[in-house]
Design a protein around this motif. Structure first.
Motif, short mmCIF file in Angstrom:
data_model
loop_
_atom_site.label_atom_id
_atom_site.label_comp_id
_atom_site.label_asym_id
_atom_site.label_seq_id
_atom_site.Cartn_x
_atom_site.Cartn_y
_atom_site.Cartn_z
N UNK A 1 0.83 -1.21 0.00
CA UNK A 1 0.00 0.00 0.00
C UNK A 1 0.86 1.25 0.00
N UNK A 2 0.30 2.31 -0.57
CA UNK A 2 1.03 3.58 -0.63
C UNK A 2 1.26 4.12 0.77
N UNK A 3 2.41 4.73 0.97
CA UNK A 3 2.70 5.35 2.25
C UNK A 3 2.06 6.73 2.30
N UNK A 4 1.59 7.11 3.49
CA UNK A 4 1.04 8.44 3.67
C UNK A 4 -0.26 8.64 2.91
N UNK A 5 -0.46 9.88 2.45
CA UNK A 5 -1.69 10.26 1.78
C UNK A 5 -1.30 11.12 0.58
N UNK A 6 -0.97 10.49 -0.56
CA UNK A 6 -0.46 11.27 -1.69
C UNK A 6 -1.47 12.25 -2.29
N UNK A 7 -2.75 11.90 -2.30
CA UNK A 7 -3.77 12.76 -2.90
C UNK A 7 -4.24 13.82 -1.90
N UNK A 8 -4.86 14.89 -2.39
CA UNK A 8 -5.40 15.90 -1.48
C UNK A 8 -6.41 15.28 -0.52
N UNK A 9 -6.50 15.86 0.65
CA UNK A 9 -7.47 15.41 1.64
C UNK A 9 -8.78 16.16 1.41
N UNK A 10 -9.80 15.43 1.03
CA UNK A 10 -11.08 16.03 0.67
C UNK A 10 -12.16 15.51 1.60
N UNK A 11 -12.93 16.43 2.18
CA UNK A 11 -14.01 16.08 3.10
C UNK A 11 -15.31 16.71 2.58
N UNK A 12 -16.32 15.88 2.40
CA UNK A 12 -17.63 16.35 1.96
C UNK A 12 -18.63 16.07 3.08
N UNK A 13 -19.22 17.12 3.62
CA UNK A 13 -20.21 16.99 4.69
C UNK A 13 -21.51 17.66 4.28
N UNK A 14 -22.62 17.09 4.71
CA UNK A 14 -23.93 17.70 4.52
C UNK A 14 -24.34 18.31 5.86
#
Length: 322
Positions: free
Chosen positions: A92-105
């Motif tokens: 598995x990839x280390x860390x979090x390469x992509x942007x951190x995206x949060x969608x809340x209602x």
């Protein structure tokens, strides 16, 4: 050339357990020479260890065209690469390469259930938030913030109106993009229309964000292929370390990794991303790209440019040298 080239199709013939041999390039191969084969770029006196070959580089838009089906199939095999037979699963990839995206209602007024709306929004809007974010994040790696969007939803579940009501993002074009893309949300039918208030948050990941395709111009600058290859060769010791670490977990790992650089008019590198290939080990790819971003090139003549430097990686230490 699409910078987000898809992975190899499942209908493609399986790659062999061992990579094809790497052939030396003709001396002085030009950017436009489609017949130039890979040149061994890692000269080790003892000829031990894995092989990393640098193919002749080319300016974006001057992609060498394979001569015939056999040469095209050969490149396809290298682009797909392999992990051995039977193939070892990639780590598995280390860390979090992509942007951190949060969608809340935050609020739903009407017959729609907030939980169902949130589930649909998180599934459908992630890629749209990412697409909007990369409009600016590739130039501003620290860009982050949250945007509140108010949606009007018809009884058929279609979003008929969307507007941003508040945002902490310092990029108005990203904010307007988020509101526009929120219109793509598809929700369940209901007895009546609803009003939905959503919060879209985005923060940088551990790796840079790739530019959108609309800005991927070749540039007005020019550099001789020999100068590009020589500058790229400075990273070979670091790339070898990346490869040796990956081989510890997959001793038969091999493939082609083409790197697209953006070289500024001063010779600095401000972009380095994989293009056209899909190397079968994400950790190695990320390691190679991180070290690629530390390179410098001679100042191009006439301005900036984007250039592609393909690598061929083979665990076979007997691959022919330059």
């Amino acid at each position: 050339m699409d910078a987000l080239a898809p992975a190899a199709s499942s209908t493609e013939p399986p790659a062999p357990a061992a990579p094809p041999a790497v052939s030396p390039a003709a001396p002085g191969a030009s950017l436009e020479d489609p017949s130039a084969a890979a040149a061994e770029g890692d000269a080790r006196a003892d000829s031990q260890g894995p092989s990393i070959a640098i193919e002749p580089p080319y300016k974006l838009g001057r992609h060498p065209v394979p001569r015939g089906q056999a040469e095209a199939a050969e490149r396809d095999r290298w682009n797909a690469g392999g992990r051995g037979d039977p193939p070892a699963p990639p780590p598995p990839a280390e860390g979090h390469p992509l942007p951190r995206i949060i969608v809340d209602i935050d609020k739903v007024k009407g017959p729609l259930k907030a939980r169902e709306v949130e589930r649909a929004a998180r599934r459908q809007l992630w890629i749209h938030v990412y697409s909007c974010y990369r409009l600016r994040a590739y130039r501003d790696p620290s860009l982050h913030g949250k945007t509140t969007v108010r949606l009007t939803v018809s009884r058929s579940g279609k979003v008929t109106g969307a507007r941003a009501t508040a945002s902490t993002l310092s990029a108005p074009d990203v904010v307007s993009c988020l509101a526009e893309r929120a219109r793509s949300l598809s929700l369940p039918r209901a007895k009546a229309g609803s009003t939905v208030v959503a919060t879209l948050q985005v923060y940088p990941g551990d790796d840079p964000v790739e530019p959108p395709p609309s800005v991927l111009a070749p540039g007005t600058g020019e550099l001789q292929p020999e100068a590009i290859a020589a500058a790229a060769a400075e990273a070979l010791p670091a790339w070898r370390s990346c490869y040796e670490a990956a081989l510890a977990g997959a001793p038969a790992l091999w493939g082609r990794l083409a790197i697209r650089f953006h070289v500024t008019d001063s010779g600095a590198v401000d972009e380095a991303f994989e293009v056209e290939s899909r190397f079968p080990d994400e950790r190695l790819t990320r390691c190679v790209l991180r070290r690629a971003r530390a390179l410098t090139f001679p100042a191009p003549e006439g301005g900036d440019l984007r250039v592609v430097v393909p690598l061929r990686l083979s665990p076979d230490p007997q691959s022919p040298g330059r």
